[in-house]
Write an enzyme that holds these catalytic residues in place. Structure first.
Site, PDB file in Angstrom:
ATOM      1  N   GLY A 208       0.834  -1.208   0.000  1.00 30.68           N
ATOM      2  CA  GLY A 208       0.000   0.000   0.000  1.00 30.68           C
ATOM      3  C   GLY A 208       0.859   1.244   0.000  1.00 30.68           C
ATOM      4  O   GLY A 208       0.510   2.272   0.586  1.00 30.68           O
TER       5      GLY A 208
ATOM      6  N   ALA B  91       1.584   3.519  -2.082  1.00 32.50           N
ATOM      7  CA  ALA B  91       1.146   4.793  -2.676  1.00 32.50           C
ATOM      8  C   ALA B  91       0.008   5.414  -1.869  1.00 32.50           C
ATOM      9  O   ALA B  91      -0.495   6.471  -2.223  1.00 32.50           O
ATOM     10  CB  ALA B  91       0.708   4.586  -4.122  1.00 32.50           C
TER      11      ALA B  91
ATOM     12  N   ILE C  46      -0.548   6.412   4.349  1.00 36.14           N
ATOM     13  CA  ILE C  46       0.474   6.027   5.333  1.00 36.14           C
ATOM     14  C   ILE C  46       1.766   5.656   4.612  1.00 36.14           C
ATOM     15  O   ILE C  46       2.861   6.050   5.010  1.00 36.14           O
ATOM     16  CB  ILE C  46      -0.025   4.865   6.230  1.00 36.14           C
ATOM     17  CG1 ILE C  46      -1.258   5.309   7.019  1.00 36.14           C
ATOM     18  CG2 ILE C  46       1.078   4.387   7.167  1.00 36.14           C
ATOM     19  CD1 ILE C  46      -1.927   4.207   7.824  1.00 36.14           C
TER      20      ILE C  46
ATOM     21  N   ARG D 210     -13.147   0.207   4.631  1.00 33.27           N
ATOM     22  CA  ARG D 210     -14.554  -0.133   4.837  1.00 33.27           C
ATOM     23  C   ARG D 210     -15.407   0.785   3.960  1.00 33.27           C
ATOM     24  O   ARG D 210     -15.364   2.008   4.095  1.00 33.27           O
ATOM     25  CB  ARG D 210     -14.908   0.091   6.311  1.00 33.27           C
ATOM     26  CG  ARG D 210     -16.245  -0.478   6.712  1.00 33.27           C
ATOM     27  CD  ARG D 210     -16.295  -0.509   8.229  1.00 33.27           C
ATOM     28  NE  ARG D 210     -17.512  -1.089   8.713  1.00 33.27           N
ATOM     29  CZ  ARG D 210     -17.648  -1.574   9.937  1.00 33.27           C
ATOM     30  NH1 ARG D 210     -16.642  -1.565  10.770  1.00 33.27           N
ATOM     31  NH2 ARG D 210     -18.792  -2.065  10.338  1.00 33.27           N
TER      32      ARG D 210
ATOM     33  N   GLY E  94      -2.596  -2.501   8.293  1.00 39.20           N
ATOM     34  CA  GLY E  94      -3.916  -2.493   7.637  1.00 39.20           C
ATOM     35  C   GLY E  94      -4.960  -3.168   8.497  1.00 39.20           C
ATOM     36  O   GLY E  94      -4.723  -4.238   9.064  1.00 39.20           O
ATOM     37  N   ASN E  95      -6.104  -2.552   8.579  1.00 37.58           N
ATOM     38  CA  ASN E  95      -7.171  -3.042   9.475  1.00 37.58           C
ATOM     39  C   ASN E  95      -8.058  -4.098   8.845  1.00 37.58           C
ATOM     40  O   ASN E  95      -8.240  -4.085   7.644  1.00 37.58           O
ATOM     41  CB  ASN E  95      -8.040  -1.854   9.907  1.00 37.58           C
ATOM     42  CG  ASN E  95      -7.374  -1.107  11.041  1.00 37.58           C
ATOM     43  OD1 ASN E  95      -6.806  -1.710  11.922  1.00 37.58           O
ATOM     44  ND2 ASN E  95      -7.451   0.222  10.998  1.00 37.58           N
TER      45      ASN E  95
ATOM     46  N   ASP F  90      -1.996   3.735  19.280  1.00 41.19           N
ATOM     47  CA  ASP F  90      -2.857   3.879  20.463  1.00 41.19           C
ATOM     48  C   ASP F  90      -1.998   4.160  21.702  1.00 41.19           C
ATOM     49  O   ASP F  90      -2.341   4.990  22.548  1.00 41.19           O
ATOM     50  CB  ASP F  90      -3.679   2.598  20.660  1.00 41.19           C
ATOM     51  CG  ASP F  90      -4.345   2.167  19.367  1.00 41.19           C
ATOM     52  OD1 ASP F  90      -5.221   2.885  18.892  1.00 41.19           O
ATOM     53  OD2 ASP F  90      -3.948   1.124  18.800  1.00 41.19           O
TER      54      ASP F  90
ATOM     55  N   HIS G  80      -6.703  -3.599  18.165  1.00 41.00           N
ATOM     56  CA  HIS G  80      -6.656  -2.216  17.655  1.00 41.00           C
ATOM     57  C   HIS G  80      -8.049  -1.886  17.114  1.00 41.00           C
ATOM     58  O   HIS G  80      -8.325  -1.987  15.926  1.00 41.00           O
ATOM     59  CB  HIS G  80      -5.616  -2.059  16.547  1.00 41.00           C
ATOM     60  CG  HIS G  80      -5.746  -0.731  15.859  1.00 41.00           C
ATOM     61  ND1 HIS G  80      -5.437   0.458  16.476  1.00 41.00           N
ATOM     62  CD2 HIS G  80      -6.207  -0.396  14.626  1.00 41.00           C
ATOM     63  CE1 HIS G  80      -5.686   1.455  15.663  1.00 41.00           C
ATOM     64  NE2 HIS G  80      -6.162   0.962  14.532  1.00 41.00           N
TER      65      HIS G  80
HETATM   66  P1  NAX Z   1      -5.054   4.417   1.852  1.00 41.08           P
HETATM   67  O1  NAX Z   1      -6.358   3.978   1.282  1.00 41.08           O
HETATM   68  O2  NAX Z   1      -4.597   5.836   1.683  1.00 41.08           O
HETATM   69  O3  NAX Z   1      -3.892   3.494   1.262  1.00 41.08           O
HETATM   70  C1  NAX Z   1      -4.003   2.115   1.160  1.00 41.08           C
HETATM   71  C2  NAX Z   1      -3.223   1.700  -0.069  1.00 41.08           C
HETATM   72  O4  NAX Z   1      -3.206   0.284  -0.096  1.00 41.08           O
HETATM   73  C3  NAX Z   1      -3.849   2.171  -1.375  1.00 41.08           C
HETATM   74  O5  NAX Z   1      -2.890   2.885  -2.138  1.00 41.08           O
HETATM   75  C4  NAX Z   1      -4.278   0.870  -2.063  1.00 41.08           C
HETATM   76  O6  NAX Z   1      -4.144   0.931  -3.474  1.00 41.08           O
HETATM   77  C5  NAX Z   1      -3.309  -0.127  -1.438  1.00 41.08           C
HETATM   78  N1  NAX Z   1      -3.760  -1.523  -1.480  1.00 41.08           N
HETATM   79  C6  NAX Z   1      -5.017  -2.015  -1.366  1.00 41.08           C
HETATM   80  N2  NAX Z   1      -5.009  -3.356  -1.485  1.00 41.08           N
HETATM   81  C7  NAX Z   1      -3.716  -3.708  -1.676  1.00 41.08           C
HETATM   82  C8  NAX Z   1      -3.083  -4.948  -1.896  1.00 41.08           C
HETATM   83  N3  NAX Z   1      -3.783  -6.085  -1.959  1.00 41.08           N
HETATM   84  N4  NAX Z   1      -1.744  -4.953  -2.045  1.00 41.08           N
HETATM   85  C9  NAX Z   1      -1.024  -3.816  -2.014  1.00 41.08           C
HETATM   86  N5  NAX Z   1      -1.590  -2.593  -1.842  1.00 41.08           N
HETATM   87  C10 NAX Z   1      -2.913  -2.551  -1.661  1.00 41.08           C
HETATM   88  O7  NAX Z   1      -5.094   3.990   3.384  1.00 41.08           O
HETATM   89  P2  NAX Z   1      -4.131   4.460   4.576  1.00 41.08           P
HETATM   90  O8  NAX Z   1      -4.673   5.687   5.182  1.00 41.08           O
HETATM   91  O9  NAX Z   1      -2.728   4.468   4.093  1.00 41.08           O
HETATM   92  O10 NAX Z   1      -4.389   3.279   5.617  1.00 41.08           O
HETATM   93  C11 NAX Z   1      -3.957   1.965   5.365  1.00 41.08           C
HETATM   94  C12 NAX Z   1      -4.504   1.004   6.389  1.00 41.08           C
HETATM   95  O11 NAX Z   1      -4.040   1.338   7.689  1.00 41.08           O
HETATM   96  C13 NAX Z   1      -6.037   0.982   6.510  1.00 41.08           C
HETATM   97  O12 NAX Z   1      -6.464  -0.359   6.588  1.00 41.08           O
HETATM   98  C14 NAX Z   1      -6.291   1.685   7.816  1.00 41.08           C
HETATM   99  O13 NAX Z   1      -7.515   1.290   8.396  1.00 41.08           O
HETATM  100  C15 NAX Z   1      -5.108   1.229   8.621  1.00 41.08           C
HETATM  101  N6  NAX Z   1      -4.759   1.975   9.826  1.00 41.08           N
HETATM  102  C16 NAX Z   1      -4.310   1.288  10.892  1.00 41.08           C
HETATM  103  C17 NAX Z   1      -3.881   1.899  12.045  1.00 41.08           C
HETATM  104  C18 NAX Z   1      -3.364   1.103  13.201  1.00 41.08           C
HETATM  105  O14 NAX Z   1      -3.070   1.735  14.233  1.00 41.08           O
HETATM  106  N7  NAX Z   1      -3.193  -0.207  13.156  1.00 41.08           N
HETATM  107  C19 NAX Z   1      -3.970   3.373  12.192  1.00 41.08           C
HETATM  108  C20 NAX Z   1      -4.039   4.089  10.897  1.00 41.08           C
HETATM  109  C21 NAX Z   1      -4.862   3.431   9.827  1.00 41.08           C
HETATM  110  O15 NAX Z   1      -6.207   3.788  10.007  1.00 41.08           O
END
Ligand code: NAX
Length: 325
Positions: A11, A13, A16, A92, A130-131, A159, A187
């Protein structure tokens, strides 16, 4: 300079990923003397954006960045990887239930677990961001039988850091003086931020805080902090999430200070009567590249109830994806 290590970011691009890639490439995760080969994974439609990230990485001319590989092929992205930050996940969408989200992400983390198993260095350290992070880590680990399950972890460091900052503000201290914070469990909104062992400048702070403030302000504020940020920013936490991911990996590899510990989602080994078979956030100390769950902390009834509550949610998540494990 040491021999380069390979760091995979999925992910890359996304929000995060865009923060993480530059901070890792500049040496903030593993040190200024550790050259990095970045291996960036995205889905095919995001490859043009990912190429833009690669151009910007080149333009930084970081002395620590030895090479960058950008790909939509998981086998290539995890090839010989030493460290992996699994950030890419399905967000989601409207009308999606929790179980739909679990299922959509389960496919991604099954595939990536297999790619790690077949391609990565067998000592690889994996952090799932990723969540739903804890259960995604469990799925990836279950699909990587050649890798020690202890090497799959989930991020609750954001957190943990949020709780330290919130407490420091409350008692007029500094975040770096707040030690021994714990995030227990998932989380998610059931996580339990536990202040019972916290010290500020060496003294316990529990007695300075009113139960009413803990129950009705602090605990819900930490549990809901992600949602509060979305409301304010119109987008979810990104810079702070990347910062926490770097803290998690940095401490796992380079160790925690002797007077503190950190929170990490790790496979439960039955400590504190938490059922094995889930990835649960515990207090851990790290040294020599491995972590140990801090043992024998006294647990109050107030804490016990909340620790069990978040354990139940993780067991339910596990049951929903049982066929993939
Ligand atoms: P974004 O939607 O900005 O970025 C996610 C990226 O992942 C996109 O560029 C998408 O094309 C890519 N992607 C999707 N499926 C993929 C795959 N199969 N292989 C490779 N890349 C793939 O989300 P972002 O704000 O960067 O957040 C990413 C994840 O972090 C989300 O699931 C979010 O819920 C989770 N988080 C987790 C946190 C934690 O504390 N554990 C906190 C922050 C964040 O909310």
């Amino acid at each position: 300079m040491k021999k380069p290590v390979r760091v995979t970011i999925t992910g890359a691009a996304g929000q995060i990923g865009y923060q993480l890639a530059f901070r890792i490439a500049s040496g903030q995760m593993l040190g200024k003397d550790q050259p990095i080969i970045l291996q960036l994974l995205e889905i095919s439609p995001a490859l043009p954006a990912l190429n833009g990230v690669v151009m910007e990485l080149e333009d930084c001319a970081f002395s620590t960045l030895a090479n960058v590989i950008a790909t939509d092929d998981a086998n290539l992205a995890f090839k010989d990887s030493d460290y992996a930050l699994l950030v890419g996940a399905m967000p989601r969408g409207p009308g999606m239930e929790r179980n739909d989200l679990l299922e959509a992400n389960a496919k991604i983390f099954t595939h990536q677990g297999k790619a790690i198993n077949e391609n990565a260095d067998h000592q690889i350290k994996v952090l799932v961001v990723g969540n739903p992070a804890n259960t995604n880590a469990l799925i990836a680990s279950s699909n990587a039988p050649n890798i020690n399950p202890k090497n799959f972890t989930a991020m609750t460091r954001l957190d943990h850091n949020r709780a330290k900052a919130y407490l420091a503000k409350k008692i007029n201290s500094k975040s770096q003086d707040i030690k021994n914070m714990i995030i227990w469990g998932n989380h998610s909104a059931t996580q339990y931020p536990d202040i019972e062992h916290v010290k500020s400048a060496g003294s316990h702070i529990k007695n300075e805080l009113k139960l009413d403030w803990l129950e009705n302000d602090f605990i819900p504020a930490i549990q809901q902090r992600g949602a509060t940020i979305i409301k304010a920013r119109g987008a979810s936490s990104a810079a702070s999430a990347a910062s926490a991911a770097i803290d998690h990996m940095h401490d796992w590899v380079l160790g925690t200070p002797s007077d503190d510990w950190v929170s990490m989602g790790v496979p439960s080994d039955g400590s504190y009567n938490i059922a094995p078979g889930i990835i649960y956030s515990f207090p851990v100390r790290c040294s020599n590249g491995s972590y140990q769950i801090v043992q024998n902390l006294p647990i109050s009834d107030f804490s016990k109830k909340r620790m069990i509550n978040t354990e139940i949610e993780l067991r339910e998540e596990r049951a929903a994806v049982e066929d993939l494990l």
